[in-house]
Each structure stands twice: as C-alpha cells, then as structure tokens.
Motif scaffolding. Structure first.
Motif, PDB file in Angstrom:
ATOM      1  N   GLN A 294       0.978  -1.121  -0.173  1.00 33.89           N
ATOM      2  CA  GLN A 294       0.350  -0.307  -0.286  1.00 33.89           C
ATOM      3  C   GLN A 294       0.660   1.033   0.339  1.00 33.89           C
ATOM      4  O   GLN A 294       0.347   2.326  -0.888  1.00 33.89           O
ATOM      5  CB  GLN A 294      -1.032   0.003   1.223  1.00 33.89           C
ATOM      6  N   GLU A 295       2.142   1.312   0.586  1.00 33.80           N
ATOM      7  CA  GLU A 295       3.021   2.620   0.842  1.00 33.80           C
ATOM      8  C   GLU A 295       3.673   2.455  -0.385  1.00 33.80           C
ATOM      9  O   GLU A 295       3.730   3.815  -1.270  1.00 33.80           O
ATOM     10  CB  GLU A 295       3.823   2.378   2.041  1.00 33.80           C
ATOM     11  N   GLU A 298       0.876   3.908  -3.184  1.00 32.96           N
ATOM     12  CA  GLU A 298       1.192   5.781  -2.548  1.00 32.96           C
ATOM     13  C   GLU A 298       1.807   6.845  -2.944  1.00 32.96           C
ATOM     14  O   GLU A 298       1.836   7.528  -3.418  1.00 32.96           O
ATOM     15  CB  GLU A 298       0.392   5.585  -0.921  1.00 32.96           C
ATOM     16  N   ARG A 299       3.024   5.935  -2.613  1.00 31.75           N
ATOM     17  CA  ARG A 299       4.773   6.681  -3.299  1.00 31.75           C
ATOM     18  C   ARG A 299       4.418   6.601  -5.413  1.00 31.75           C
ATOM     19  O   ARG A 299       4.719   7.576  -6.249  1.00 31.75           O
ATOM     20  CB  ARG A 299       5.958   6.162  -2.772  1.00 31.75           C
ATOM     21  N   SER A 301       1.536   6.766  -6.526  1.00 30.35           N
ATOM     22  CA  SER A 301       0.718   7.806  -7.322  1.00 30.35           C
ATOM     23  C   SER A 301       0.927   9.355  -7.402  1.00 30.35           C
ATOM     24  O   SER A 301       1.891   9.798  -6.615  1.00 30.35           O
ATOM     25  CB  SER A 301      -0.821   7.395  -6.619  1.00 30.35           C
TER      26      SER A 301
END
Length: 301
Positions: A294-295, A298-299, A301
């Motif tokens: 998930q992290e 996020e990076r 996006s």
C-alpha cells in the motif's frame, strides 16, 4: 478492437514499439494491485497457507493490461483473445487480475474456494466472468489451446490464444506431442508461455540450466523460443510484440520467474504441498506485506 483502457497496442506496421516509462509505471501499479488483492483475499478468508507462487503476476499484468484484445463489459465477446491457464498455482493470480480489470467485484475474492462458489479452485468458464476455458485435467490445456488456435487459423481470424503453463505439466509427454502438432501446422495464433518454476532453495546455476533445457526442448519441438525475465515488464512486453510479428513459426516464451523480495517469505514453491502449514507468524507477515505494498502504491500515485 478493444484493449484495456490504460494502453494502446504498440505493434505498428510490423515494428516493435517500445513502451514508455509512463506505460511501464501503470503496468507496475496494476501488478502491485494484483499482489495486494491476493494478500487481502488470503487474510480475509483466514487461510493458513499460500496456494500461490506470485511468479505470473507481471506476465498477467502485461497480457491483460496491454496486449490482449478484451472487453470486461462483454466477457464473451467473439473477437476477444483468450487465455488458457494450465498452471495450478496461478488460479488466484488470474482471479485477482480479472477483478482489477473489472470483470467482477473484488469482494468475490474475499469468499472464494467455497463449494459452488463463483471463483472455484478449478477454473470454470460457466461460473466466472473472464475465464475463457474450463480446465478439468491440467494436462488438457495444451490440447484445448491447440484446438482454439487451429479454429482461428481455419477461420482466418487475427485473434490470439495464450497458453500459460509450468514445467510440472510438461512432465507429461503428451504435452510435447501436442507441441509438435502446433509447430507442424504453424499455429501462429497460439503463444505458448512456460513458467520455469520457482523453488526457494534452488541454486541459481540449476535454475539457469533448467530454463535453458526447456528452451532447447521447445526448439527441438519446432518452436521459435525466447528466454525472458518474468519480473521485467519491458522484457515481457517486447517478447509478446515479437511473437505478434512472426507468422511463419510457432512461438514459445520460457519465463525465468520468481517472486518479488517483499513477497518471497510468504510464497510457496511451485512444487510444495499447498496444504503444508506456514509458520505462526504467517498472518503477521501478511499484514506487514499488505502495508508495504500500500505504501509503495501511494508513492507511485
């Protein structure tokens, strides 16, 4: 002809067009989402073993995210490309890919494997949108793909059939007999993709030797054969583009595949007993890996 909305085909006028950085990033994100949903599915269902090797995810991302002619809104579209999956440890990978493409709600993944479920452990096209072929005996996948490819050739259609399998299925010599038929009749509508398999404790030299021998055996059967890094989006895409350029010889890709490092402790060998229990820390590792993925998304996006 409909392709996944993120991408257009990069095969133009018989020339292989390299995909750009943006397209590679989008495919990498698709692959990460496929991985993430597999882990969430395992967590939600309270599984105590990982019946999945993760070795096919980037191949499936390239096929469904870029290369295949498909329409998730019309799963039975007559002019679609078709996938024949004859690899037992990749069923969950395929289901996660299809859900990410919009064939069905991701919630289906959280309840799969129950008797009569919409996502059975053995692929069934009558139950699951996006599944092209019902595979009973894994070894019949080769014959089914050959039959589909022969039909396309006779009908003079431009659709493709992608046969995905691993070395376990190739232990049956009947598979190689069908391969020889595919090569003899120049069924260029069928791309054979062999995952060379994943073993955690296998020495690198042994793995290279194994994939080289698979390549030689496919060539001996009459295929033009490429060795391709199964973790490299660009390499997979370029190999499929090259397949689309060749119309005079059967084509085979041998994938040298292994899971990403972040997943390696969770995955099982392609040759392990899927009922074998994973240590008590399994669910903790699932949670940690979900957070890492998930992290990472996020990076990006």
């Amino acid at each position: 002809v409909w392709h996944h909305e993120l991408f257009s085909n990069s095969f133009i006028g018989g020339i292989v067009m390299a995909i750009d950085h943006k397209q590679v990033t989008q495919l990498e994100k698709l692959a990460l989402n496929i991985q993430l949903d597999i882990l969430i599915s395992v967590k939600q269902r309270g599984e105590e073993s990982m019946d999945c090797s993760f070795s096919m995810i980037k191949l499936l991302a390239v096929l469904y995210g870029k290369q295949m002619k498909i329409d998730p809104k019309k799963p039975d579209w007559g002019n679609r490309d078709q996938l024949v999956l004859a690899k037992s440890h990749a069923v969950l990978e395929l289901y996660s890919t299809l859900s990410n493409l919009g064939y069905f709600d991701k919630k289906w993944l959280w309840t799969m494997s129950h008797q009569g479920d919409r996502l059975p452990k053995k692929l069934d096209r009558s139950k699951t949108p996006g599944i092209d072929v019902t595979i009973g005996d894994l070894n019949n996948g080769v014959a089914i793909a050959a039959g589909l490819a022969m039909g396309l050739k006779i009908a003079n259609k431009e659709n493709d059939v992608y046969l995905v399998m691993d070395e376990d299925e190739l232990k049956d010599e009947r598979c190689w007999q069908v391969f020889q038929c595919i090569a003899h009749f120049k069924l260029d509508h069928c791309l054979v993709i062999i995952d060379s398999g994943y073993r955690k404790r296998e020495q690198l030299s042994k793995r290279y030797e194994k994939t080289y021998l698979l390549k030689r055996k496919a060539e001996k059967a009459g295929f033009y054969t490429l060795l391709v890094d199964g973790t490299n989006i660009k390499a997979i895409n370029e190999a499929i583009e090259e397949y689309k350029m060749r119309t005079t010889q059967a084509f085979c890709i041998v994938l040298e595949s292994y899971p990403e490092r972040v997943l390696s402790d969770l995955t099982m060998d392609d040759h392990e007993d899927s009922s074998k229990k994973i240590p008590k820390t399994f669910h903790q590792e699932i949670e940690k890996t979900i957070l890492k993925l998930q992290e990472k998304l996020e990076r990006m996006s």
